[in-house]
Design a protein around this motif. Structure first.
Motif, short mmCIF file in Angstrom:
data_model
loop_
_atom_site.label_atom_id
_atom_site.label_comp_id
_atom_site.label_asym_id
_atom_site.label_seq_id
_atom_site.Cartn_x
_atom_site.Cartn_y
_atom_site.Cartn_z
N TYR A 103 0.81 -1.21 0.00
CA TYR A 103 0.00 0.00 0.00
C TYR A 103 0.85 1.27 0.00
O TYR A 103 0.45 2.30 0.52
CB TYR A 103 -0.93 -0.02 1.22
N ARG A 104 2.02 1.17 -0.61
CA ARG A 104 2.93 2.32 -0.65
C ARG A 104 2.28 3.53 -1.31
O ARG A 104 2.45 4.67 -0.87
CB ARG A 104 4.22 1.92 -1.38
N ARG A 105 1.54 3.32 -2.38
CA ARG A 105 0.89 4.43 -3.08
C ARG A 105 -0.18 5.08 -2.21
O ARG A 105 -0.38 6.30 -2.26
CB ARG A 105 0.29 3.95 -4.40
N THR A 106 -0.89 4.27 -1.43
CA THR A 106 -1.88 4.84 -0.51
C THR A 106 -1.19 5.69 0.53
O THR A 106 -1.66 6.79 0.87
CB THR A 106 -2.67 3.70 0.17
N MET A 108 1.63 7.26 0.22
CA MET A 108 2.08 8.48 -0.45
C MET A 108 0.93 9.45 -0.68
O MET A 108 1.09 10.67 -0.58
CB MET A 108 2.77 8.12 -1.76
N LEU A 109 -0.26 8.91 -0.98
CA LEU A 109 -1.44 9.76 -1.17
C LEU A 109 -1.71 10.58 0.09
O LEU A 109 -1.88 11.81 0.02
CB LEU A 109 -2.66 8.90 -1.50
N ARG A 329 -9.37 5.03 -2.74
CA ARG A 329 -8.09 4.34 -2.96
C ARG A 329 -8.16 2.90 -2.45
O ARG A 329 -7.69 1.96 -3.11
CB ARG A 329 -6.98 5.11 -2.25
#
Length: 487
Positions: A103-106, A108-109, A329
């Motif tokens: 969930y790295r993109r989450t 970062m969001l 997300r």
């Protein structure tokens, strides 16, 4: 007689004409999304004159100055204070941490839209019942040495509310810094004098961002729906419970109260503390009452837990609907299942479409809602959207063992959200909310076990059962749905 009726007709036509002009001017003079614009135009047009009374309560926005206050305090420059104390938890996760890597993109969001740090070494306890929650919370408050910061939508003048106030008065008299922030509408019926003795012994109490009395500021929208407790800068609470006897199941109307709340020890408390300081400073008119020295409230982390989390806050002062973006997300990232509990299911088109897409993609989407209403129009609108989603393959549960007030979302057994935000327009656009987003298979597994146990106290409502409802009930659901952007 004929002349009299002619005059009456002309007067009525004039009233309707003036009402329509006033409705158009009222609705379009403030910037709002198109769904809410048309909903208010419908109300003001179909309910002449009285529609404007409803608008006075539900439609007026917060003054620009108040929004600027909360916006400026949201930008508290606490990063330097955190860095000076060399808090390691603000670093990005290590590659070996598989769950947070997924969930790295989450992550970062949330860092991008809310300056929300990922904190990796938390201990988290889950509470689903009021007696256990308040016993633990009150014990933590009683043990406080430096500061007690409390922010709730509702703090009632009832048995549990008075127990809390008495405890806070004792701690303030001992020299502990006590600050209480409450929503004047959510705590309706509680006069400012309720906190007089607390102030006399050195504590502070104030309504959030509002006038001292609802008599002077009677907006129902734009409320502080957050539930935050921070003790000594080390222990934090966040979730769905408010302070009142009904949350202990003491009101026959609702029966047993089913909610979800978290107790956090670790770096995750810092974001709760930061949010409270921002809300407190924005609500204080006197400079002397504001908090300017932040360091005492951000103590070094003393625990080595295994739960990674971020806390995200949202409100009408921000251009982005941050928690809704988080929900989107999570839904779009799901690969296996999405399990949701919410008392109010009134999603906007983006959330509705995301859930439909997930269900049609073969993802196990389950949504649990109450089987009883606490607000008539809101409940009928919830039923409308439940019916719609059931027709697209979503499993709908009616929780029957009391009132379900839990606001949780679990994704694939790996990630979850717990907080104050419902799955509705009000939480997305109108209220000030806060949620914890959790990256921990162990904690999410515990939340999913709770969900499975709740299924035993629920019944599935199938598309056929929705279709068999009376035409009158379906009409009320459809009519309520038309008002969903402003409910």
């Amino acid at each position: 007689m004929a002349l009299t009726w002619t005059i009456i007709r002309w007067i009525l036509l004039l009233v309707i004409f003036v009402n329509e002009i006033a409705a158009i001017f009222t609705v379009f003079r403030e910037k709002r999304d198109i769904a809410a614009t048309w909903a208010w135009l419908l109300v003001l047009t179909l309910i002449p004159v009285f529609g404007f009374i409803l608008y006075a309560f539900f439609g007026r926005k917060l003054p620009h100055k108040r929004l600027e206050l909360i916006k400026s305090q949201t930008r508290l420059k606490l990063k330097q204070a955190l860095e000076e104390q060399k808090l390691q938890f603000i670093n990005m996760p290590k590659p070996k941490d598989q769950t947070v890597q997924v969930y790295r993109r989450t992550i970062m969001l949330f860092q991008s839209i809310d300056d929300s740090f990922l904190t990796r070494h938390n201990n988290v306890d889950i509470f689903t019942e009021g007696n256990a929650l308040f016993k633990k919370m009150f014990n933590d408050i009683a043990a406080a040495k430096r500061s007690i910061h409390i922010e709730f939508y509702t703090i009632y003048n009832d048995k549990i509310g008075n127990e809390l106030r008495t405890l806070l008065e004792q701690k303030a008299a001992e020299g502990v810094e006590v600050r209480v922030l409450y929503d004047s509408w959510g705590s309706m019926g509680v006069r400012p004098s309720f906190y007089d003795h607390l102030r006399e012994v050195g504590g502070y109490a104030a309504p959030f961002l509002m006038a001292r009395s609802n008599f002077f500021d009677f907006r129902i929208n734009y409320r502080d729906h957050r539930k935050i407790v921070v003790i000594d800068g080390e222990i934090g609470y966040v979730g769905g419970f408010n302070i009142g006897d009904q949350y202990l199941g003491r009101l026959p109307k609702f029966g047993p109260w089913r909610d979800t709340h978290l107790r956090i020890v670790g770096g995750g408390v810092y974001s709760l503390q930061r949010r409270f300081i921002g809300d407190w400073n924005a609500s204080m008119k006197k400079q002397a009452d504001k908090i300017f020295h932040y360091h005492p409230y951000f103590q070094p982390v003393r625990v080595r837990g295994n739960v990674a989390l971020q806390t995200v806050s949202s409100g009408p002062e921000a251009p982005l609907e941050k928690i809704k973006m988080g929900y989107l997300r999570l839904i779009n990232a799901a690969q296996d299942h999405i399990w949701i509990q919410t008392p109010y299911l009134i999603p906007d088109d983006s959330i509705l479409d995301a859930l439909r897409v997930a269900a049609h993609s073969g993802i196990d989407v389950r949504i649990m809602i109450p089987s009883m209403p606490d607000h008539a129009f809101v409940y009928r609108a919830t039923q409308y959207y439940a019916r719609d989603l059931a027709n697209h393959g979503v499993t709908i549960y009616y929780y029957e063992k009391g009132f379900l007030h839990s606001k949780t979302m679990m994704i694939d057994g790996r990630m979850a959200s717990v907080g104050s935000a419902n799955l509705d327009f009000r939480s997305f656009k109108l209220n000030f909310e806060i949620n914890a987003f959790i990256y921990s298979q162990t904690t999410v597994d515990d939340l999913e076990k709770i969900f499975v146990n709740d299924i035993r106290n629920s019944r599935v409502i199938t598309p056929q059962m929705f279709a068999d409802q009376s035409w009158w009930l379906r009409f009320k659901q459809t009519a309520s749905r038309l008002l969903s952007p402003i409910l």
